[in-house]
Scaffold this motif. Structure first.
Motif, PDB file in Angstrom:
ATOM      1  N   ILE A  92       0.818  -1.220   0.000  1.00  0.00           N
ATOM      2  CA  ILE A  92       0.000   0.000   0.000  1.00  0.00           C
ATOM      3  C   ILE A  92       0.848   1.265   0.000  1.00  0.00           C
ATOM      4  N   SER A  93       2.165   1.122   0.117  1.00  0.00           N
ATOM      5  CA  SER A  93       3.063   2.278   0.146  1.00  0.00           C
ATOM      6  C   SER A  93       3.742   2.473  -1.206  1.00  0.00           C
ATOM      7  N   GLU A  94       3.369   3.548  -1.898  1.00  0.00           N
ATOM      8  CA  GLU A  94       3.993   3.833  -3.192  1.00  0.00           C
ATOM      9  C   GLU A  94       5.465   4.179  -3.027  1.00  0.00           C
ATOM     10  N   GLY A  95       5.810   4.786  -1.888  1.00  0.00           N
ATOM     11  CA  GLY A  95       7.211   5.115  -1.638  1.00  0.00           C
ATOM     12  C   GLY A  95       8.091   3.878  -1.573  1.00  0.00           C
ATOM     13  N   MET A  96       7.617   2.857  -0.881  1.00  0.00           N
ATOM     14  CA  MET A  96       8.371   1.602  -0.780  1.00  0.00           C
ATOM     15  C   MET A  96       8.425   0.898  -2.138  1.00  0.00           C
ATOM     16  N   LEU A  97       7.314   0.899  -2.854  1.00  0.00           N
ATOM     17  CA  LEU A  97       7.271   0.237  -4.156  1.00  0.00           C
ATOM     18  C   LEU A  97       8.237   0.872  -5.143  1.00  0.00           C
ATOM     19  N   ALA A  98       8.337   2.202  -5.117  1.00  0.00           N
ATOM     20  CA  ALA A  98       9.243   2.889  -6.035  1.00  0.00           C
ATOM     21  C   ALA A  98      10.686   2.441  -5.820  1.00  0.00           C
ATOM     22  N   LEU A  99      11.095   2.346  -4.560  1.00  0.00           N
ATOM     23  CA  LEU A  99      12.450   1.874  -4.257  1.00  0.00           C
ATOM     24  C   LEU A  99      12.605   0.403  -4.635  1.00  0.00           C
ATOM     25  N   GLY A 100      11.556  -0.381  -4.383  1.00  0.00           N
ATOM     26  CA  GLY A 100      11.594  -1.796  -4.734  1.00  0.00           C
ATOM     27  C   GLY A 100      11.775  -2.004  -6.227  1.00  0.00           C
ATOM     28  N   ARG A 101      11.098  -1.212  -7.033  1.00  0.00           N
ATOM     29  CA  ARG A 101      11.215  -1.348  -8.491  1.00  0.00           C
ATOM     30  C   ARG A 101      12.632  -1.029  -8.951  1.00  0.00           C
TER      31      ARG A 101
END
Length: 246
Positions: A92-101
């Protein structure tokens, strides 16, 4: 009486739902999250993830779901260790997903791993889609635990396995006392001075303390329809691995 984990939130007094608070909290600390994980656990968390994924080796899953994927640590490790055809990570965290990508791309795994916005309580996939599901340090953040677990079971294929890695409270002396001191005093200090977010790292020990552990968590997994439920504690009870099949 222990507080219901679903009522433990990062920002007391906020009018936002727990889900909204969790997303805001992780967006705020995303840039420092991986470093703090390694720093605060002395790197032990990497070994915990390896042990959790080892439980899926006999299954040889082809399609996997990583719930509360964060920056994609488990998804990336699973790609190397289990070699599935596809891994979907939701958070649910776009901030975490961006780093993950960014991490997925750097590892050359963009063709195998897809990280996307998603909620554990409304998983946007059809019934019986995945061979295996993983969750690392995410279930205690669910706003409605049983609903999230039921959704995980719904999208799991019959015979598929869910593996859940979560913090727990050690019960033996002196580990219990040392652990409680570290979590209660040191962790919030680290959160304040390094992560610049004391609330996030004060929420951590509160949520762990309130989370149903051991047999209580196993009972909830049974209640939501899972079978062959097991629990194994690691590192003197600091962490637990739950596994369950559909």
């Amino acid at each position: 009486m222990a507080k219901d984990v679903q009522k433990v939130v990062p920002f007391e007094g906020s009018k936002l739902s727990k889900k909204e608070q969790i997303a805001h909290m992780f967006d705020d600390i995303a840039g420092r999250y991986d470093f703090l994980n390694r720093f605060m656990s002395l790197g032990i968390d990497v070994g915990w993830r390896k042990k959790a994924l080892k439980l899926l080796e006999p299954l040889q899953p082809k399609v996997m779901l990583d719930v509360a994927t964060g920056t994609g640590d488990v998804a990336i490790m699973a790609a190397y260790r289990l070699r599935p055809e596809k891994i979907i990570g939701i958070d649910i965290s776009e901030g975490m997903l961006a780093l993950g990508r960014e991490k997925v791309a750097k590892a050359g795994l963009s063709d195998k791993i897809t990280l996307q916005a998603g909620d554990s309580e409304t998983i946007s996939f059809p019934d019986e889609t995945f061979d295996a599901i993983t969750v690392a340090f995410g279930v205690r953040n669910f706003e409605h635990l049983e609903k999230g677990l039921s959704e995980m079971r719904r999208v799991l294929k019959p015979g598929g396995k869910a593996v859940i890695l979560e913090f727990s409270n050690p019960v033996k002396t002196p580990v219990k006392q040392l652990y409680n001191f570290y979590f209660r005093y040191i962790t919030p200090w680290i959160g304040k001075w390094i992560a610049k977010n004391k609330a996030a790292y004060s929420y951590l020990p509160d949520s762990v303390k309130a989370f149903p552990q051991g047999q209580a968590m196993c009972d909830i997994l049974h209640k939501t329809g899972f079978q062959a439920v097991t629990c194994k504690t690691l590192s003197f009870g600091i962490c637990s691995i739950y596994s369950a099949t559909r």
